[in-house]
Structure formats: C-alpha cells, structure tokens
Scaffold this motif. Sequence first.
Motif, PDB file in Angstrom:
ATOM      1  N   GLU A 131       9.362  -4.439 -10.007  1.00  0.00           N
ATOM      2  CA  GLU A 131       9.200  -3.051 -10.399  1.00  0.00           C
ATOM      3  C   GLU A 131       8.701  -2.202  -9.235  1.00  0.00           C
ATOM      4  O   GLU A 131       9.089  -1.035  -9.082  1.00  0.00           O
ATOM      5  CB  GLU A 131       8.221  -2.960 -11.561  1.00  0.00           C
ATOM      6  CG  GLU A 131       8.731  -3.589 -12.858  1.00  0.00           C
ATOM      7  CD  GLU A 131       7.749  -3.400 -13.995  1.00  0.00           C
ATOM      8  OE1 GLU A 131       6.693  -2.761 -13.767  1.00  0.00           O
ATOM      9  OE2 GLU A 131       8.032  -3.896 -15.104  1.00  0.00           O
ATOM     10  N   LEU A 132       7.867  -2.773  -8.402  1.00  0.00           N
ATOM     11  CA  LEU A 132       7.353  -2.040  -7.248  1.00  0.00           C
ATOM     12  C   LEU A 132       8.474  -1.723  -6.258  1.00  0.00           C
ATOM     13  O   LEU A 132       8.560  -0.618  -5.723  1.00  0.00           O
ATOM     14  CB  LEU A 132       6.248  -2.863  -6.573  1.00  0.00           C
ATOM     15  CG  LEU A 132       5.376  -2.127  -5.550  1.00  0.00           C
ATOM     16  CD1 LEU A 132       4.583  -1.016  -6.222  1.00  0.00           C
ATOM     17  CD2 LEU A 132       4.431  -3.114  -4.875  1.00  0.00           C
ATOM     18  N   MET A 147      10.480   2.766  -2.321  1.00  0.00           N
ATOM     19  CA  MET A 147      11.244   1.886  -1.430  1.00  0.00           C
ATOM     20  C   MET A 147      12.460   2.605  -0.886  1.00  0.00           C
ATOM     21  O   MET A 147      12.824   2.455   0.287  1.00  0.00           O
ATOM     22  CB  MET A 147      11.670   0.629  -2.206  1.00  0.00           C
ATOM     23  CG  MET A 147      12.288  -0.428  -1.325  1.00  0.00           C
ATOM     24  SD  MET A 147      11.087  -1.090  -0.151  1.00  0.00           S
ATOM     25  CE  MET A 147      12.132  -2.146   0.857  1.00  0.00           C
ATOM     26  N   LEU A 148      13.123   3.406  -1.718  1.00  0.00           N
ATOM     27  CA  LEU A 148      14.278   4.172  -1.250  1.00  0.00           C
ATOM     28  C   LEU A 148      13.863   5.209  -0.210  1.00  0.00           C
ATOM     29  O   LEU A 148      14.556   5.399   0.802  1.00  0.00           O
ATOM     30  CB  LEU A 148      14.960   4.841  -2.445  1.00  0.00           C
ATOM     31  CG  LEU A 148      16.206   5.661  -2.130  1.00  0.00           C
ATOM     32  CD1 LEU A 148      17.252   4.807  -1.456  1.00  0.00           C
ATOM     33  CD2 LEU A 148      16.761   6.289  -3.400  1.00  0.00           C
ATOM     34  N   HIS A 193       0.823  -1.202   0.000  1.00  0.00           N
ATOM     35  CA  HIS A 193       0.000   0.000   0.000  1.00  0.00           C
ATOM     36  C   HIS A 193       0.861   1.257   0.000  1.00  0.00           C
ATOM     37  O   HIS A 193       0.550   2.239  -0.675  1.00  0.00           O
ATOM     38  CB  HIS A 193      -0.924   0.000   1.220  1.00  0.00           C
ATOM     39  CG  HIS A 193      -1.866  -1.163   1.259  1.00  0.00           C
ATOM     40  ND1 HIS A 193      -1.487  -2.398   1.783  1.00  0.00           N
ATOM     41  CD2 HIS A 193      -3.158  -1.313   0.839  1.00  0.00           C
ATOM     42  CE1 HIS A 193      -2.511  -3.230   1.692  1.00  0.00           C
ATOM     43  NE2 HIS A 193      -3.534  -2.614   1.118  1.00  0.00           N
ATOM     44  N   TYR A 194       1.962   1.217   0.763  1.00  0.00           N
ATOM     45  CA  TYR A 194       2.841   2.385   0.806  1.00  0.00           C
ATOM     46  C   TYR A 194       3.505   2.629  -0.543  1.00  0.00           C
ATOM     47  O   TYR A 194       3.535   3.762  -1.041  1.00  0.00           O
ATOM     48  CB  TYR A 194       3.900   2.185   1.893  1.00  0.00           C
ATOM     49  CG  TYR A 194       4.958   3.259   1.898  1.00  0.00           C
ATOM     50  CD1 TYR A 194       4.734   4.500   2.502  1.00  0.00           C
ATOM     51  CD2 TYR A 194       6.188   3.037   1.284  1.00  0.00           C
ATOM     52  CE1 TYR A 194       5.707   5.487   2.501  1.00  0.00           C
ATOM     53  CE2 TYR A 194       7.163   4.014   1.270  1.00  0.00           C
ATOM     54  CZ  TYR A 194       6.915   5.239   1.880  1.00  0.00           C
ATOM     55  OH  TYR A 194       7.875   6.207   1.864  1.00  0.00           O
ATOM     56  N   LEU A 195       4.053   1.563  -1.142  1.00  0.00           N
ATOM     57  CA  LEU A 195       4.726   1.717  -2.420  1.00  0.00           C
ATOM     58  C   LEU A 195       3.745   2.108  -3.526  1.00  0.00           C
ATOM     59  O   LEU A 195       4.149   2.701  -4.544  1.00  0.00           O
ATOM     60  CB  LEU A 195       5.454   0.419  -2.797  1.00  0.00           C
ATOM     61  CG  LEU A 195       6.584  -0.005  -1.852  1.00  0.00           C
ATOM     62  CD1 LEU A 195       7.197  -1.322  -2.307  1.00  0.00           C
ATOM     63  CD2 LEU A 195       7.659   1.070  -1.773  1.00  0.00           C
ATOM     64  N   SER A 196       2.489   1.772  -3.352  1.00  0.00           N
ATOM     65  CA  SER A 196       1.474   2.161  -4.327  1.00  0.00           C
ATOM     66  C   SER A 196       0.978   3.584  -4.090  1.00  0.00           C
ATOM     67  O   SER A 196       0.200   4.105  -4.905  1.00  0.00           O
ATOM     68  CB  SER A 196       0.298   1.191  -4.269  1.00  0.00           C
ATOM     69  OG  SER A 196       0.728  -0.130  -4.533  1.00  0.00           O
ATOM     70  N   ILE A 216      17.984  -8.888  -5.876  1.00  0.00           N
ATOM     71  CA  ILE A 216      19.040  -8.006  -6.381  1.00  0.00           C
ATOM     72  C   ILE A 216      18.656  -6.551  -6.115  1.00  0.00           C
ATOM     73  O   ILE A 216      19.492  -5.727  -5.735  1.00  0.00           O
ATOM     74  CB  ILE A 216      19.264  -8.254  -7.882  1.00  0.00           C
ATOM     75  CG1 ILE A 216      19.684  -9.709  -8.105  1.00  0.00           C
ATOM     76  CG2 ILE A 216      20.289  -7.304  -8.452  1.00  0.00           C
ATOM     77  CD1 ILE A 216      19.845 -10.080  -9.554  1.00  0.00           C
ATOM     78  N   VAL A 217      17.398  -6.210  -6.311  1.00  0.00           N
ATOM     79  CA  VAL A 217      16.938  -4.841  -6.060  1.00  0.00           C
ATOM     80  C   VAL A 217      17.116  -4.486  -4.586  1.00  0.00           C
ATOM     81  O   VAL A 217      17.654  -3.430  -4.243  1.00  0.00           O
ATOM     82  CB  VAL A 217      15.472  -4.688  -6.495  1.00  0.00           C
ATOM     83  CG1 VAL A 217      14.943  -3.318  -6.098  1.00  0.00           C
ATOM     84  CG2 VAL A 217      15.345  -4.899  -7.999  1.00  0.00           C
TER      85      VAL A 217
END
Length: 778
Positions: free
Chosen positions: A646-647, A653-654, A611-614, A681-682
């Motif tokens: 991708e999310l 996220m950063l 929800h936060y990343l969206s 990896i991300v």
Amino acid sequence: MPRSLQPSDLRPDATSGHLPSRYGAYGSYQQSPGQEQAIDSDTIDLIYYWFVILRRKAVVLNALWIVVLIAIVVTYLLTPVYRSTLVLQIEMESTKVVEEGNLSTGENASTNKEFYQTQYELLKSRTLARRVINEQQLATNPYFMPEKSSSFIAGFKSYIGSIFDTNNGQTSDEDPTQDIESRFLKALTVSPVKNSRLVEISFDSRSAQLAAKIVNAVAKNFMDITIERQFGVSTFARKYIDEQLKQVRADLEDSERKLVNYAQRYQIIDLENKEAFLTTQINALSKELLQAETERIAAESEYKEMQTAGSLGHIRILESQVIQKYKQSLAELEGKYQRNLRIYKPAYPEMVKLATEIADLNDKIASEARSIMEAVTSKYREAKDKEDKLRARVGEIKQEILDLQSKNTEYLTLKRDVDTNRKVYDALLQRMKDVGVASGVSNNISVVDPGEVPRIPYKPKLTLNVAIGVILGLTIGIALALLLENLDDSIKNISDLERMTALVSLGTIPMVTDVSKYEQIALLPHAVPKSHLAEAYRSFRTSLSFLTNTGVPKILHFTSSTPGEGKTTASISTAVTFAQLGKRVLLVEGDLRNPSIHKALAVDNEIGIVHYLSGAVGYAEIVKRSKVPGLWVITSGGILPPNPAELLSGSGMLDLLLAAENKFDLVVLDGPPVIGLADAIVLGSMARGTVLVVDSEKARKGILLGSIKRLRSSVKVNIVGGLLTKHSVRSRGYGYGYGYGYGYGYGYGYGYGYGSSYDYQYDYGSQEQDKLANKRSS
C-alpha cells in the motif's frame, strides 16, 4: 530528451491492455501470446537431444547391457531350428484360342502379376498342406509335433519360444490341441525371387532330414494339383458369355434411355460446373458475412458501451480533441468566474457575460457529444443491415445448392448405371475375342534346385539377436533418458529459459566463488572492471541498450520469482556498469520487506524511501551519493512498514519516479520477489521495463511461469527479458557457452563453482595484485 513520465502514462490502454504507445518504445516491447506460442513449435533441436543423451548416458548404457544380456541368454535357451530350401520355376500357362475346351486368358506374362500371386497363395493353401501331412504321416512324427517335456528348463524354453515365435508354429505343451495344418503352414515359407519366375520354398523343423523331406514333398504335390486343376475348366464358357451379353445389352439400352429422359425433363446441361460456381460464390459470401458479423459485433459493443456510459462517459467522447479543447476553455472561464466572484456580484455585466460564455461552451460540449453518439449509432445500424443482407443471400444460395444436389443425385445415379453397364458389356465383348479351348495339358512348373539336408541351424542366430538387443536397448535407454529429462523442469541455461518461458534472454551471469577478501560481490564490476563478472554485466548492459530504438528503459525494475536468486546483486551491478559509462544513475531500494542495498554499498540507512512515502522528509533528503562515481542511492530508511504494497502504490512513489526521471539518466528499482507479494507488481506497473532474474541452480519452470503470468495478468507489466544468474560452466544442460580467457600482468584468481548459495566469494590473489587492480579500476 524523452518526454517526462506522466501519471496518465501508467494507465493501461483501454483496448489492448498494454501501456500506451506514447509511453515510449518500451511500452510496445511486450511480447504477445501469439509470439510466445510460435517459438520453435515445429523445430527439432538434434543437438539438444544429443546433449540429453550424453548427460543421461548412464541410463542408456545400463538399459543397453541389460537388454543385450537378455538377448544372449534367450539365444542359448532356444531349441535349434533347421531350414531346407527348394527352388521352383513357374511359367505362364499356354494360351489356347483355336479349339473348344478349357477357358484361358491371353494376357502377357510380363504384366500379369496376379497369376504369380495366385500361385504363391496356392503353395500356402490348406489343401496342399493336408496332402503333404497325410502322405508323410506328420501327425505321428515326433520331430514335427511339439516337444513333450515336463522339466522346468523345457517349459521355460517353450515360453520364450512362444514370445519370440522362433519355433515357427510348433506349439508348446500349453497348447496341444492346435491344428496340425496351421502348424505346418507356419513352418512353410514361400519367397518369390525378384525379377524372375523363380520361387523359393522353405520348411523349418527341429530335424534337418525332415525339413528336406517335407520341402520336396510340397513341390511334388503342388505340381500334381496344378495338373488336376487344368482339367476342371468349364467347356460351356462360350454359351455362358453369350447369355451374359444379351442381358447386359438390354440393361445398357434401358439405363441410357432413362438418363436421356431425366435430362430432358429437368433441362440438365452441366450440373457439376454450376454447383462449383455456387460453391465458390457461397464461400466468398461467407467470408464477407464473417467480416460483416465482426464489424457488427464491434459496432454493437461500442454502441452498448456508449449507452451504458452515458452522454459524456464514452471513451470516444472523452478522447475527442474538440471536446477536450472546449473543456479546457470551460475550465479557464470557470476559474476566471470564480476569481471574479470574489470581487463582483453575479449580476455584474462582466459576470453575466462569463456565465453566458460558460453556458455556450456547455452547449457546444453537449452538441459535440450528441454528434459522436449519433455517429456510433449510425455505424451500428449500417453494420447490422449489411450483416442481415449477407446472411439472407447466403441462405438463398444454400437453398439453391440443396435443390441442385437433389437433382444431381438422381442424375449421377442414372449416369453411373450407364457407365457400369457399358464397362461390363465391353469387357464381355473382349472376353469373347479371347475365348478358346485348350487342346491339351502341359506342365508349366519345374524344380530347379531340390531341397537338401541343412548342416547348420537356421535359428536362433546369436549375431542377429545381439544386434536386435543393441537396437532395442538403445531405444529403451534413450526413451528413458528423454523421459527423465522431460520430468526435470529446472532452468539450467538460457536455452531452457527461452524454450520454457518464451522470455528474451538478456544475458548470463556466471557463478563466482571464493570472494572472502571482498565484502560484496555486487561491487565487483566497480572494484575489478576486468573480471569475468564485470564482463558479463557489461554484456547484459549492451543487451539492454539494443532492446528498443531509444535504448535502455529509463526506469528499469529488477525482480525474481523467489528470494535469493540474485536480483539485488544484479540491480546494483547493472547500476554500476551504467555509471561507468558516465551516466547519472539512481538506485532505489524497492524491497521494503528485506532491504539490503545499504549494506552492499555501505550507505547510511537512517532516512530513506519509507520516510519520503510517509511524508516525513522531502525528495532531496533521501537521495545519497555512493562511493561509485555517478551512482546515487535511495535506501529503505531502516523502518519495516506494516504494509509495503500500500505504501508503494500510493501517489508518493509516482511523484518520486517523476522527479527521478527528470534528474537522472537511468533509474534502477530493486524490487521484491513476485511469488506471494504484490510489491513487485506495483513497482513493475510504474517501471518502463522489468527484468526477471532467474537463478540457474534453483529456478523451476512452474514457479517461473507462475511469476510471469502474475506480472502480466493484472496490470500488464512490461517484462523486457530474463537474466540468468549463478550459471556454472559445468552446469548440466545444453545451452550457450560463456567464458573468457584474459591474461593480465597483475592477475587475479577467479573460479567458477557449483552451489545455489547467495554468499559469493572471490580471491584477489596477492596484496600487490589487489592494489594494482584497484589502481587500474580507479
């Protein structure tokens, strides 16, 4: 307090490919490929091989008894062979230098080994063998000639004998045309007695009487041949040596004359030292040329990069402190100009002044950029000129060496001719001094012990064959054990982990069974702090604390090669152990494909990181307090996104990590597996350190190395080490032991066991003990 994480910190360094040094001590912890290759490359671990043999002892023992059994069977199938031995004493021939006759050398018997070696070879000569064969009529002797039998046993015995060569040249029916002399010489053995003038002569035969008869005949015929040979020495040795001396003297004088003329013509004094000097000089220049070429390549690369990037796109221009300062001032002026533009027109005096200052700053930036570009161009030209000069000088010295070698070849050829002729001349002069003629013939060979009829067979020897079988069986068994071990690529212990992957081992987490009375193994360090599992994670916590000078990486990422290796349990237990130290710890669910942290911690999962990343909720709404003091959690949110990679790679996220770093002492990321997914990896690129969790029961070298390569090949993920999980004290392999022996009053059961299942079980014991353990834990 360490500096907060900035977006620029996540960009790899342009030159090294690693995280920049300002990223903290964790950015420099990455192992280099050279370090990985240098680990124990020249060390033989004998204890490791001993444990391999113990583990594969069934293979070794089976190979041992099979080979020994074959040796015993072969021993009883072979035909007995008898050996008779005779001892001869051989003295040096007497030196005669006063009468004309046979030529003899006056060398000392104590230093003349060639004489005795010659006698030994004469004892094994075909001439002597032919005389004994004819004298004893061995060609028709049934005990000397090969056995004639068509039975299956005899054929098998002959075949075995040909393999082990126990019949000493007495060939089987398969080779009836073998030369009799060769068969005789193979049965004959000549053995000098060390530090004496004695020699033992032995002969092997299927008949004991024939063996004694032949060995005595060999000694008798050898003495006869020696006496006959002494009469064959030439009486014209002196005349022959005189003629040779005249010829060699003329050759010596001619070669010396040619050498002197050649040296005078080319003015040669000392070619060897001059060539050595030039060689030393060209070696030094070659090193300088290599260094100059390296500098030129670096300068040329920077020069071409500057031309490609343009006047303001080069890295040195971008990193220039002066230009950065100008750009900052320019940004401020432009901002001020835009703000004033809302009030004043461009022709207003103050606006004209601001425009003039902006133009001046642009000119300064362009001037500073030109200066940097001119410096790069000048550096490239200087490096190229230096390389050209050194290359030209090296070519001159090489040509000088070639010319010198051309002269030196002819000079050395002439000098070698002189030395050779002088040695020959000196040898002939010495020979003339030793020339003499033997006045008579003396027998210098005598029989010390004649050959006797042997009573017992010489071979086959059961004890020797069994000993050989034991050695051969052990060798084959150990070789098979090591082969099977090398074919096994499983990671069984931390020794295998360090040896196969070059990762730093941060700890070993033991296998736990029977936890049916407890819901989640991940919270065992919180529920029972004195348990074996809690001790293991505290040891892991200590290892993390000593990774760098500044302590634990503040953003710690957990991942594994494949699912089910215990990464989620490891991340939760690690977060719990750090929270027990009084630190504020945030546990973030990064495995959006298979979230499980909310189940382990019994936390609401309606709203989470998805929800936060969206953009649906804010940061404060997704951070939840767990039942472990000091531990906060961000769950997934109960939604499975269509593309988690991708999310996670978005700016949200950063931003989340930036906010978490400022508010918490430690951020733990529970990531997904590496193989087949880009999520790990991300997350690894955003973390300050990544811990690779390895299951000791299911991990394989190929998969693990592939995961490490994938993490390091793209964005240079900082893998701080590996954590071995589900390790059993009875697991196969040689490595470090792990175990405890606590005895507490309240007591609780804890057992190790086999298995690679993710479902652990634990038995607290009685209800009273469970209450007491929880009371002490709280």
